[in-house]
Enzyme design. Structure first.
Site, mmCIF file in Angstrom:
data_model
loop_
_atom_site.group_PDB
_atom_site.id
_atom_site.type_symbol
_atom_site.label_atom_id
_atom_site.label_comp_id
_atom_site.label_asym_id
_atom_site.label_seq_id
_atom_site.Cartn_x
_atom_site.Cartn_y
_atom_site.Cartn_z
ATOM 1 N N VAL A 104 8.996 6.859 8.913
ATOM 2 C CA VAL A 104 9.875 6.430 10.029
ATOM 3 C C VAL A 104 9.309 5.364 10.223
ATOM 4 O O VAL A 104 7.940 4.586 9.884
ATOM 5 C CB VAL A 104 9.276 7.250 11.351
ATOM 6 C CG1 VAL A 104 9.550 6.307 12.750
ATOM 7 C CG2 VAL A 104 9.548 8.428 10.796
ATOM 8 N N ARG A 105 9.772 4.035 11.395
ATOM 9 C CA ARG A 105 9.510 2.702 10.931
ATOM 10 C C ARG A 105 8.604 2.549 12.253
ATOM 11 O O ARG A 105 8.456 2.453 13.248
ATOM 12 C CB ARG A 105 10.582 1.822 11.893
ATOM 13 C CG ARG A 105 11.963 1.694 10.574
ATOM 14 C CD ARG A 105 13.064 0.105 11.873
ATOM 15 N NE ARG A 105 13.792 0.509 12.757
ATOM 16 C CZ ARG A 105 14.772 1.895 12.401
ATOM 17 N NH1 ARG A 105 14.666 1.614 11.493
ATOM 18 N NH2 ARG A 105 14.445 1.645 13.679
ATOM 19 N N THR A 106 7.275 2.367 12.433
ATOM 20 C CA THR A 106 6.121 2.480 12.813
ATOM 21 C C THR A 106 5.517 1.420 12.070
ATOM 22 O O THR A 106 5.729 1.000 11.134
ATOM 23 C CB THR A 106 5.566 3.854 12.729
ATOM 24 O OG1 THR A 106 4.605 4.363 11.845
ATOM 25 C CG2 THR A 106 5.760 4.893 12.989
ATOM 26 N N ALA A 141 -5.478 8.685 -1.863
ATOM 27 C CA ALA A 141 -6.346 9.415 -0.702
ATOM 28 C C ALA A 141 -5.451 9.951 0.283
ATOM 29 O O ALA A 141 -5.978 10.476 1.177
ATOM 30 C CB ALA A 141 -7.571 8.105 -0.234
ATOM 31 N N TYR A 142 -4.072 8.663 0.695
ATOM 32 C CA TYR A 142 -3.763 9.802 1.810
ATOM 33 C C TYR A 142 -1.872 10.980 1.078
ATOM 34 O O TYR A 142 -2.425 12.093 1.827
ATOM 35 C CB TYR A 142 -1.819 8.353 1.575
ATOM 36 C CG TYR A 142 -1.520 9.125 2.878
ATOM 37 C CD1 TYR A 142 -1.296 9.416 4.307
ATOM 38 C CD2 TYR A 142 0.177 9.590 3.031
ATOM 39 C CE1 TYR A 142 -1.100 9.160 5.951
ATOM 40 C CE2 TYR A 142 1.065 9.702 3.703
ATOM 41 C CZ TYR A 142 0.709 10.029 5.225
ATOM 42 O OH TYR A 142 1.174 10.025 6.107
ATOM 43 N N SER A 200 3.065 15.369 5.404
ATOM 44 C CA SER A 200 3.979 13.884 4.615
ATOM 45 C C SER A 200 4.794 14.945 3.625
ATOM 46 O O SER A 200 3.808 15.555 3.351
ATOM 47 C CB SER A 200 3.363 13.659 4.188
ATOM 48 O OG SER A 200 4.278 12.044 3.482
ATOM 49 N N ASP A 220 -11.099 10.387 19.179
ATOM 50 C CA ASP A 220 -11.185 10.045 17.568
ATOM 51 C C ASP A 220 -11.474 11.041 17.450
ATOM 52 O O ASP A 220 -12.613 12.065 17.996
ATOM 53 C CB ASP A 220 -12.331 8.691 18.258
ATOM 54 C CG ASP A 220 -12.405 8.410 16.420
ATOM 55 O OD1 ASP A 220 -12.296 8.856 15.564
ATOM 56 O OD2 ASP A 220 -13.139 7.229 16.035
HETATM 57 P P1 NDP Z 1 0.588 5.199 13.377
HETATM 58 O O1 NDP Z 1 0.288 3.995 12.122
HETATM 59 O O2 NDP Z 1 2.195 3.941 13.957
HETATM 60 O O3 NDP Z 1 0.041 5.515 14.270
HETATM 61 C C1 NDP Z 1 -1.362 6.241 13.729
HETATM 62 C C2 NDP Z 1 -2.424 6.888 14.829
HETATM 63 O O4 NDP Z 1 -2.826 7.658 14.751
HETATM 64 C C3 NDP Z 1 -2.065 5.868 16.045
HETATM 65 O O5 NDP Z 1 -1.892 6.284 17.228
HETATM 66 C C4 NDP Z 1 -3.953 5.815 15.485
HETATM 67 O O6 NDP Z 1 -4.444 5.061 16.695
HETATM 68 C C5 NDP Z 1 -4.009 6.775 14.945
HETATM 69 N N1 NDP Z 1 -5.448 7.211 14.609
HETATM 70 C C6 NDP Z 1 -6.266 6.123 13.217
HETATM 71 N N2 NDP Z 1 -7.062 7.023 13.451
HETATM 72 C C7 NDP Z 1 -7.430 8.034 14.515
HETATM 73 C C8 NDP Z 1 -8.753 8.376 13.938
HETATM 74 N N3 NDP Z 1 -10.041 8.525 13.783
HETATM 75 N N4 NDP Z 1 -8.776 9.505 15.652
HETATM 76 C C9 NDP Z 1 -7.528 9.285 16.508
HETATM 77 N N5 NDP Z 1 -6.578 9.021 16.190
HETATM 78 C C10 NDP Z 1 -6.452 7.789 15.430
HETATM 79 O O7 NDP Z 1 1.094 5.566 12.036
HETATM 80 P P2 NDP Z 1 2.964 7.065 12.767
HETATM 81 O O8 NDP Z 1 2.617 7.292 14.057
HETATM 82 O O9 NDP Z 1 3.682 7.076 11.314
HETATM 83 O O10 NDP Z 1 1.948 8.398 11.832
HETATM 84 C C11 NDP Z 1 2.024 9.387 12.679
HETATM 85 C C12 NDP Z 1 1.710 10.724 11.707
HETATM 86 O O11 NDP Z 1 2.990 10.838 10.568
HETATM 87 C C13 NDP Z 1 0.357 9.968 10.542
HETATM 88 O O12 NDP Z 1 0.098 11.269 10.435
HETATM 89 C C14 NDP Z 1 0.734 9.805 9.173
HETATM 90 O O13 NDP Z 1 0.418 10.174 7.686
HETATM 91 C C15 NDP Z 1 2.818 10.817 10.075
HETATM 92 N N6 NDP Z 1 3.717 10.170 8.863
HETATM 93 C C16 NDP Z 1 4.213 9.094 8.856
HETATM 94 C C17 NDP Z 1 5.515 8.651 7.787
HETATM 95 C C18 NDP Z 1 5.953 7.145 8.829
HETATM 96 O O14 NDP Z 1 6.935 7.066 7.738
HETATM 97 N N7 NDP Z 1 5.736 6.725 9.617
HETATM 98 C C19 NDP Z 1 5.854 9.640 6.897
HETATM 99 C C20 NDP Z 1 5.151 10.834 6.841
HETATM 100 C C21 NDP Z 1 3.976 10.960 7.868
HETATM 101 P P3 NDP Z 1 -5.069 3.542 16.070
HETATM 102 O O15 NDP Z 1 -3.656 3.059 17.098
HETATM 103 O O16 NDP Z 1 -6.258 3.868 17.210
HETATM 104 O O17 NDP Z 1 -5.509 2.683 14.947
#
Ligand code: NDP
Length: 245
Positions: free
Chosen positions: A201-203, A167-168, A147, A63
């Site tokens: 991205v589709r997440t 915030a983001y 981002s 974490d």
């Molecule tokens: P998801 O929400 O699918 O995944 C986020 C990941 O971060 C999860 O594994 C989550 O864990 C983890 N996480 C959150 N808080 C913590 C923490 N305190 N310590 C460790 N891990 C943590 O998001 P994405 O895969 O889409 O995003 C990945 C990155 O890409 C991020 O930085 C996001 O800002 C960036 N991004 C994404 C975009 C998109 O369109 N998807 C666009 C631009 C940037 P848990 O499962 O436990 O919550």
């Protein structure tokens, strides 16, 4: 001829989404990937899924907001590998109340601080703690998953980005500042530091309407994590396109 030493990577937030796909793509290149996850059950299941594909990955509990877990992870990597070649700072958070067209006038300090805890403070602390190990690598690579929403140049452009989760966005601008400052601090070393925008991205974070698959979204981070000695540093990329800060 001796075999080249296997590269070691750490990807944070690797249990799902972009972190999971980044881990898969790096591991497919023969890199040993430590898949950071704050949740043990989800992290172990994710690592198992890639191991079943024959990939060399392992779960690492991490974490990024917990200094004791950062210390433990750094000590573990030092003890087992003595170095780190690639750090992908992917873990990210987007607070619910920050969503909407423009949250600047309303977002709470709690959400603002909570977002910075993960996206910025955790990322900086982890990177600082791992720097001694990255310095041991012949070609250290740090990729900060930022981002396009962190780009002040794009936000302030006429007709630029109407979506403004404050915030983001501010946390990602801060990440970009870290990229630039750290790259300058490491100038003349073997370590390259870049920011990436994965695209929409589709997440779980990006939602079901995003046009890119996680696999497509992971490509920029993977490229920057594996660039050669002539590759970029102190840059912000989406694919091959350089983005303005
Ligand atoms: P998801 O929400 O699918 O995944 C986020 C990941 O971060 C999860 O594994 C989550 O864990 C983890 N996480 C959150 N808080 C913590 C923490 N305190 N310590 C460790 N891990 C943590 O998001 P994405 O895969 O889409 O995003 C990945 C990155 O890409 C991020 O930085 C996001 O800002 C960036 N991004 C994404 C975009 C998109 O369109 N998807 C666009 C631009 C940037 P848990 O499962 O436990 O919550």
């Amino acid at each position: 001829m001796t075999e080249p030493e296997r590269r070691i990577a750490l990807v944070t937030g690797a249990n799902k989404g972009l972190g999971f796909e980044t881990s898969r793509q790096l591991a497919k290149m023969g890199i040993f990937v430590l898949m950071g996850s704050r949740n043990m059950t989800r992290g172990k299941a994710a690592a198992k899924e890639l191991q079943k594909e024959g990939l060399l990955v392992e779960f690492l509990q991490l974490d990024v907001t917990k200094p004791e877990q950062i210390s433990k992870a750094a000590a573990e990597i030092r003890k087992r590998y003595g170095k780190l070649d690639i750090l992908v700072n992917n873990a990210g958070k987007s607070a619910h109340e920050d969503h909407g067209r423009n949250s600047t006038a309303t977002v709470s300090s709690r959400a603002l601080r909570g977002t910075f805890e993960v996206n910025f403070f955790g990322l900086v602390e982890l990177t600082q703690r791992l720097l001694p190990l990255l310095r041991k690598s012949a070609a250290g690579r740090i990729v900060n998953v930022s981002s396009i929403l962190g780009s002040l140049a794009i936000h302030s452009r006429e007709g630029g980005m109407s979506y403004k989760p404050f915030a983001y966005d501010a946390s990602k601008t801060a990440v970009n500042t870290f990229t630039i400052h750290l790259a300058a601090a490491l100038a003349g070393t073997n370590i390259k530091v870049n920011s990436t925008h994965p695209g929409w991205v589709r997440t779980d974070m990006g939602g079901p309407n995003a046009p890119l698959t996680p696999s497509e979204g992971a490509e920029t981070a993977v490229r920057l994590a594996t660039v050669g000695p002539d590759g970029p540093t102190e840059k912000f990329f989406h694919g091959e396109e350089e983005l303005p800060w």
